[in-house]
Design a protein around this motif. Sequence first.
Motif, PDB file in Angstrom:
ATOM      1  N   CYS A  21      -8.725   4.063  -2.471  1.00  0.00           N
ATOM      2  CA  CYS A  21      -9.757   3.132  -2.014  1.00  0.00           C
ATOM      3  C   CYS A  21     -10.832   3.850  -1.216  1.00  0.00           C
ATOM      4  O   CYS A  21     -12.008   3.560  -1.333  1.00  0.00           O
ATOM      5  N   CYS A  72      -7.477   0.377  -6.666  1.00  0.00           N
ATOM      6  CA  CYS A  72      -6.181   0.264  -6.004  1.00  0.00           C
ATOM      7  C   CYS A  72      -5.057   0.085  -7.027  1.00  0.00           C
ATOM      8  O   CYS A  72      -5.048  -0.892  -7.774  1.00  0.00           O
ATOM      9  N   CYS A  95       0.838  -1.206   0.000  1.00  0.00           N
ATOM     10  CA  CYS A  95       0.000   0.000   0.000  1.00  0.00           C
ATOM     11  C   CYS A  95       0.866   1.247   0.000  1.00  0.00           C
ATOM     12  O   CYS A  95       1.813   1.366   0.764  1.00  0.00           O
ATOM     13  N   ILE A  96       0.542   2.176  -0.904  1.00  0.00           N
ATOM     14  CA  ILE A  96       1.298   3.429  -0.960  1.00  0.00           C
ATOM     15  C   ILE A  96       0.499   4.572  -0.337  1.00  0.00           C
ATOM     16  O   ILE A  96       0.848   5.732  -0.457  1.00  0.00           O
ATOM     17  N   CYS A 136      -2.317   5.982  -1.221  1.00  0.00           N
ATOM     18  CA  CYS A 136      -2.795   6.996  -2.151  1.00  0.00           C
ATOM     19  C   CYS A 136      -4.216   7.408  -1.778  1.00  0.00           C
ATOM     20  O   CYS A 136      -4.724   8.405  -2.259  1.00  0.00           O
ATOM     21  N   ASN A 137      -4.870   6.610  -0.934  1.00  0.00           N
ATOM     22  CA  ASN A 137      -6.239   6.859  -0.479  1.00  0.00           C
ATOM     23  C   ASN A 137      -7.304   6.707  -1.556  1.00  0.00           C
ATOM     24  O   ASN A 137      -8.453   7.094  -1.349  1.00  0.00           O
ATOM     25  N   HIS A 197      -6.051  -0.044   7.114  1.00  0.00           N
ATOM     26  CA  HIS A 197      -6.951  -0.962   6.421  1.00  0.00           C
ATOM     27  C   HIS A 197      -8.047  -1.522   7.320  1.00  0.00           C
ATOM     28  O   HIS A 197      -9.175  -1.721   6.870  1.00  0.00           O
TER      29      HIS A 197
END
Lengths: 332, 144
Positions: free
Chosen positions: A218, A275, A212-213, A215-216, A254
Amino acid sequence: MQKITRDVLIDKASALLSDGTVSCVLGWKKGEFDYDVTPAVFTTHDELIKDFVFSDFCGANFSKYLVSKTKNIEGRILVFLKPCDTYSFNQLLTEHRFDREKVYAVGIPCEGMADISKVRAISGEGIASIDTSGDKMLVTTLYDDEPVEIAPCDFLAERCINCKSKKHVAFDELIGEDGDVIDSNRFDEVARLESLTPDERFAFWQNELSRCIRCNACRDACPACTCEKCVFDNPASGIENKSPANEFEEKLFHIIRAYHVAGRCTDCGECSRVCPQNIPLHLLNRKFIKDMNDFYGEYQAGAEVGMRAPLVDYTTEDLEPGEVFDRRDTDA
Amino acid sequence: MQVNEYKPLIVAFCCNWCSYAGADLAGNNRLSYPADVKIIRVPCSCRVNPMFILRAFQRGADGVIICGCHPGDCHYTSGNYYTRRRMAALFSMLDFLGIERERTRLEWVSAAEGAKFAATMNDFVETVTALGENKRLEDLRCKK
Ligand code: SF4
Ligand code: SF4
């Protein structure tokens, strides 16, 4: 098989615009490539002819857009909804997130949408154009003279392979025949993970979530995530553009993201679709959905307007958290 | 000889009306339970946001227990029923992520149950001690 074409949608939109039923149309506009279509608002027939597109890449769930797009408009907005989008539509109405009177919903049939990463895995990089009008997708790359043919079973998104319903639960008008709720296998993967040992599960999630980077995307795409004063919308909160500093933060983000929508998540699959790291976020949501079905009875968020989500409800006979595990152990 | 010095840090969220009073009674009756249990008083067990639990783990807790009034006895009528659903969902999710399920617990302890409070804490501390340090939900930045 009902394949909807761009022309059918443009005709419908133009007719509704000209007879004054709607004042604008929420649709898709071509992006730089054939596969990066963007949601856009159209107000005239000419704009539609010029920019409107419809293809297997029009997977975006428009329900969430209605929250902002219905705010400052005169008249009604036309929205095209796939069956799965209508569940989000109802869920948002249940939560009073937009005014139903301002929307004219046209249900469109759906045979499943494409996942560009699957397409790319087959065609290779350098995609120049994609033709989705036939049964098979034709992908032309910069490096090949002949287009590559890809069958639906090879390009369909995970959420579409495990589609839960072809039935529209909300609409003003339908194009084509309506389908049925499907008995899908969407919980199989969750059940498989449940059957692993805790160590294996931990390793699985460590591997997935560490990509996960933050990036928001999701949370931005999720139609269940529509609070107006979210910390993620406040640049001063220091949260919205924070990269995950360590494993704890990855998990925290998460768990909290999935928990916030637990009971309200319609399993639309937008989170996994957007994503960029292909993290199977839908498995977290489906875990909650599966648990709530098991503990408190079958519940499909958005099936009807006004339903009470399991986490804002109770009975005096509910299971204790410890019993949940006992039960699972005896089942296994 | 090597002595096992490990003492887990336990966070206990106790509802003001029942469990906190139960803890008080345990104290008054001189029933002992380990000093590593840090009690945080909350107005009702349903005040415990799932985030609090994750936060406790982040800050170094090895186990987190939530104690509230028995079902039916909530001071606010129904708070603990919501707690029960929320915690069932959260604990199950933590388990799904591979985090040891024994590190979280929900117990009902009334104001009259001083002995139950002490016994619950002793048992929980024993369970968590056997598990050892919380490694799967730790935040190294918060380690002293
Ligand atoms: S969309 Fe993917 S990479 Fe971005 S924050 Fe969500 S999980 Fe992380
Ligand atoms: S959490 Fe994912 S699947 Fe659920 S409503 Fe949000 S975007 Fe859709």
